[in-house]
Scaffold this motif. Structure first.
Motif, PDB file in Angstrom:
ATOM      1  N   VAL A  68       0.838  -1.206   0.000  1.00  0.00           N
ATOM      2  CA  VAL A  68       0.000   0.000   0.000  1.00  0.00           C
ATOM      3  C   VAL A  68       0.867   1.248   0.000  1.00  0.00           C
ATOM      4  N   GLY A  69       1.907   1.253   0.830  1.00  0.00           N
ATOM      5  CA  GLY A  69       2.799   2.407   0.881  1.00  0.00           C
ATOM      6  C   GLY A  69       3.479   2.670  -0.452  1.00  0.00           C
ATOM      7  N   ILE A  70       3.936   1.601  -1.117  1.00  0.00           N
ATOM      8  CA  ILE A  70       4.620   1.749  -2.411  1.00  0.00           C
ATOM      9  C   ILE A  70       3.658   2.247  -3.481  1.00  0.00           C
ATOM     10  N   VAL A  71       2.454   1.681  -3.522  1.00  0.00           N
ATOM     11  CA  VAL A  71       1.474   2.096  -4.532  1.00  0.00           C
ATOM     12  C   VAL A  71       1.119   3.570  -4.376  1.00  0.00           C
ATOM     13  N   CYS A  72       0.862   4.001  -3.149  1.00  0.00           N
ATOM     14  CA  CYS A  72       0.508   5.407  -2.915  1.00  0.00           C
ATOM     15  C   CYS A  72       1.686   6.331  -3.200  1.00  0.00           C
ATOM     16  N   ALA A  73       2.889   5.894  -2.843  1.00  0.00           N
ATOM     17  CA  ALA A  73       4.077   6.693  -3.134  1.00  0.00           C
ATOM     18  C   ALA A  73       4.264   6.851  -4.639  1.00  0.00           C
ATOM     19  N   ALA A  74       4.089   5.764  -5.374  1.00  0.00           N
ATOM     20  CA  ALA A  74       4.244   5.820  -6.832  1.00  0.00           C
ATOM     21  C   ALA A  74       3.198   6.730  -7.462  1.00  0.00           C
ATOM     22  N   ALA A  76       1.597   9.333  -6.122  1.00  0.00           N
ATOM     23  CA  ALA A  76       1.909  10.741  -5.838  1.00  0.00           C
ATOM     24  C   ALA A  76       3.115  11.204  -6.637  1.00  0.00           C
ATOM     25  N   ALA A  77       4.131  10.351  -6.739  1.00  0.00           N
ATOM     26  CA  ALA A  77       5.346  10.720  -7.475  1.00  0.00           C
ATOM     27  C   ALA A  77       5.048  10.920  -8.962  1.00  0.00           C
ATOM     28  N   ILE A  78       4.235  10.044  -9.543  1.00  0.00           N
ATOM     29  CA  ILE A  78       3.886  10.181 -10.964  1.00  0.00           C
ATOM     30  C   ILE A  78       3.088  11.462 -11.188  1.00  0.00           C
ATOM     31  N   ALA A  79       2.181  11.769 -10.252  1.00  0.00           N
ATOM     32  CA  ALA A  79       1.387  12.992 -10.385  1.00  0.00           C
ATOM     33  C   ALA A  79       2.276  14.229 -10.406  1.00  0.00           C
ATOM     34  N   VAL A  80       3.266  14.271  -9.505  1.00  0.00           N
ATOM     35  CA  VAL A  80       4.174  15.418  -9.464  1.00  0.00           C
ATOM     36  C   VAL A  80       5.076  15.449 -10.697  1.00  0.00           C
ATOM     37  N   TRP A  81       5.489  14.286 -11.174  1.00  0.00           N
ATOM     38  CA  TRP A  81       6.324  14.242 -12.383  1.00  0.00           C
ATOM     39  C   TRP A  81       5.552  14.787 -13.581  1.00  0.00           C
ATOM     40  N   LEU A  82       4.282  14.417 -13.712  1.00  0.00           N
ATOM     41  CA  LEU A  82       3.456  14.922 -14.812  1.00  0.00           C
ATOM     42  C   LEU A  82       3.363  16.441 -14.752  1.00  0.00           C
ATOM     43  N   LEU A 123      -4.618  10.454  -9.683  1.00  0.00           N
ATOM     44  CA  LEU A 123      -3.581   9.701  -8.976  1.00  0.00           C
ATOM     45  C   LEU A 123      -3.424  10.185  -7.536  1.00  0.00           C
ATOM     46  N   ALA A 124      -3.371  11.499  -7.345  1.00  0.00           N
ATOM     47  CA  ALA A 124      -3.116  12.053  -6.015  1.00  0.00           C
ATOM     48  C   ALA A 124      -4.283  11.808  -5.065  1.00  0.00           C
ATOM     49  N   ILE A 125      -5.491  12.164  -5.494  1.00  0.00           N
ATOM     50  CA  ILE A 125      -6.648  11.981  -4.620  1.00  0.00           C
ATOM     51  C   ILE A 125      -6.949  10.493  -4.458  1.00  0.00           C
ATOM     52  N   GLY A 126      -6.766   9.734  -5.536  1.00  0.00           N
ATOM     53  CA  GLY A 126      -6.965   8.291  -5.445  1.00  0.00           C
ATOM     54  C   GLY A 126      -5.981   7.617  -4.505  1.00  0.00           C
ATOM     55  N   ALA A 127      -4.789   8.212  -4.360  1.00  0.00           N
ATOM     56  CA  ALA A 127      -3.797   7.661  -3.442  1.00  0.00           C
ATOM     57  C   ALA A 127      -4.127   7.938  -1.988  1.00  0.00           C
ATOM     58  N   GLY A 128      -5.128   8.786  -1.748  1.00  0.00           N
ATOM     59  CA  GLY A 128      -5.540   9.063  -0.376  1.00  0.00           C
ATOM     60  C   GLY A 128      -5.149  10.422   0.142  1.00  0.00           C
ATOM     61  N   ALA A 276       6.764  11.390  -3.207  1.00  0.00           N
ATOM     62  CA  ALA A 276       6.772   9.955  -2.941  1.00  0.00           C
ATOM     63  C   ALA A 276       6.740   9.671  -1.446  1.00  0.00           C
ATOM     64  N   LEU A 277       7.509  10.436  -0.670  1.00  0.00           N
ATOM     65  CA  LEU A 277       7.524  10.241   0.780  1.00  0.00           C
ATOM     66  C   LEU A 277       6.176  10.587   1.403  1.00  0.00           C
ATOM     67  N   ILE A 278       5.582  11.681   0.922  1.00  0.00           N
ATOM     68  CA  ILE A 278       4.259  12.056   1.437  1.00  0.00           C
ATOM     69  C   ILE A 278       3.226  11.014   1.038  1.00  0.00           C
ATOM     70  N   GLY A 279       3.288  10.558  -0.214  1.00  0.00           N
ATOM     71  CA  GLY A 279       2.363   9.527  -0.664  1.00  0.00           C
ATOM     72  C   GLY A 279       2.510   8.243   0.143  1.00  0.00           C
TER      73      GLY A 279
END
Length: 446
Positions: A68-74, A76-82, A123-128, A276-279
């Motif tokens: 769960v931590g990895i999925v949410c981190a990924a 959030a990270a993809i959202a910021v990269w976009l 991605l961001a809101i879906g990640a929680g 990623a850390l926040i996610g």
């Protein structure tokens, strides 16, 4: 003899231009309602997907928590990269950027901001992350308005009107609140009554809701049990609620801005790892308390139904206060309205139950305090009283608390103003302009 009247031909030209603008506003609203509704449906799917993953992960113990931590981190990270790669102005709410464009302080962002905002917000809101759905819908719809203006070869004044109208349609779609969407344009975005903007905003909000309700349904966002009108003996208590909301709004604004600044300073060490850390942290929280993450509509509904434990309300309020600030500082797409409504409802319900204990002889409905608290806290943070009141009335389909709302919003707006605490979107717009000044030669033109 000289006459101040315009020639008939000039009047006909103005009327023709206005009619054309009104027709385009209807197109903007329809497109905004469709895109916004798809975004909201996608968010519902993302929430269900997150719940499924969390449910599965609980059977896997620590390994499930790690997943769960990895999925949410990924996510959030993809959202910021976009955002960083394709549309820097898609970061955060987007409302401060829309305001800056309408004020002529920034050029409109490229049209690719629409898919970036859609996917990044999902991605961001879906990640929680505790972010609102209205930020993406407002900025996407505003960009749609500008795009329609460009397609039909409108000049900048007309494109500006369509951009503003689109923003209102985006807010209307996000909360199923067409009147609030139109008022938001005049009160918060342009901050004066402009006839052309008003006509376009009304038309765009009307068609946006007509389209979105075909996909989302007609029901109000929140269900509230029947509330009685507040008696004369209880009305002074709502002024106290407004004062509490005003002081809480100051704390919220300063905490949000301070968190953004603090995490921004860490960027020199964290770089792209910030999101990623926040996610990951939000993912861990979601594993333990899945009902307290994401935008917060489910929390608000529980509060409005009076189903929250009195002793836990302050704890959950502080939890959401901190989570909202950290989530926004991640730099992903996402708004502030929905998380603010959660906090306002919690504050209102807590004070309502407290007043019920202190004044047992009064006919106090704590759920009514929760409804009023939503409007009061919003007004204290944003300083847009008409938008706040109408938004809550439309979202709850309740008018019995209208008079208490007026009193509560009066004190909620007065206290931060006397304390010289600026409205949150003014502060965020200044941050947006400052970041733009620090990126010479990187301005993006439509």
């Amino acid at each position: 003899m000289a006459s101040d009247e315009k020639p008939v031909s000039d009047q006909d030209g103005e009327h023709g231009s206005l009619l054309m603008l009104a027709m385009l506003a209807l197109i903007v609203g329809a497109a905004s309602g469709f895109v916004g509704a798809l975004f909201l449906l996608s968010l519902e799917w993302a929430d269900r997907f997150r719940d499924v993953i969390i449910g599965w992960s609980h059977s896997k113990s620590f390994a499930g928590l790690l997943v769960v931590g990895i999925v949410c981190a990924a996510a959030a990270a993809i959202a910021v990269w976009l955002v960083g790669r394709f549309a820097p102005h898609a970061s955060g709410s987007g409302i401060p950027h829309v305001e800056a464009v309408l004020n002529g302080q920034l050029p409109q962002a490229p049209f690719r901001i629409i898919p970036v905002k859609f996917v990044g917000g999902l991605l961001a809101i879906g990640a929680g992350l505790a972010l609102g759905r209205e930020g993406p819908t407002v900025q996407m719809a505003a960009t749609i308005g500008h795009l329609v203006g460009k397609v039909f070869r409108c000049n900048w004044p007309d494109c500006r009107v369509l951009l503003a109208a689109g923003a209102g349609a985006g807010l209307a779609t996000a909360f199923n609140a067409p009147i609030a969407g139109a008022i938001f344009v005049l009160e918060e975005l342009v901050r004066r009554f402009e006839l052309r903007v008003a006509i376009a905003a009304l038309g765009a909000s009307a068609t946006a809701i007509s389209i979105s309700r075909l996909l989302l349904g007609d029901a109000a966002d929140f269900h509230v049990e029947e509330l009685t009108y507040a008696g004369a003996a209880t009305r002074p208590l709502y002024f106290i609620l407004g004062a509490a909301a005003g002081f809480a709004a100051i704390v919220y604004n300063r905490l949000l801005l301070g968190t953004i600044a603090a995490i921004g300073r860490l960027n020199r060490w964290l770089g792209g790892l910030r999101a990623a850390l926040i996610g990951a942290a939000v993912g861990v929280l979601a594993w333990f308390v899945p009902d307290l993450v994401s935008g917060g509509d489910a929390i608000t509904q529980r509060v409005l139904a009076g189903r929250e434990i009195f002793a836990l309300l302050p704890i959950v309020f502080l939890f959401r206060l901190g989570l909202g600030a950290i989530s926004y500082a991640a730099g992903t797409p996402g708004g502030l309205f929905a998380p603010m409504l959660v906090l306002g409802a919690q504050l209102g319900l807590f004070l309502g139950r407290l007043c019920q204990l202190v004044f047992p002889d009064l006919n106090i409905q704590p759920e009514g305090f929760a409804v009023v608290g939503m409007a009061a806290f919003f007004v204290g943070v944003v300083r847009a009283p008409l938008t706040g009141i109408v938004l809550v009335v439309e979202m709850t389909a309740n008018v019995t608390m209208l008079l208490p709302m007026l009193g509560a919003c009066f004190t909620a707006m007065l206290i931060p103003t006397l304390m010289r605490d600026p409205p949150i979107y003014d502060s965020l717009r200044e941050q947006t302009l400052e970041r733009e000044r620090m990126r010479p030669g990187q301005r993006e033109h439509a």
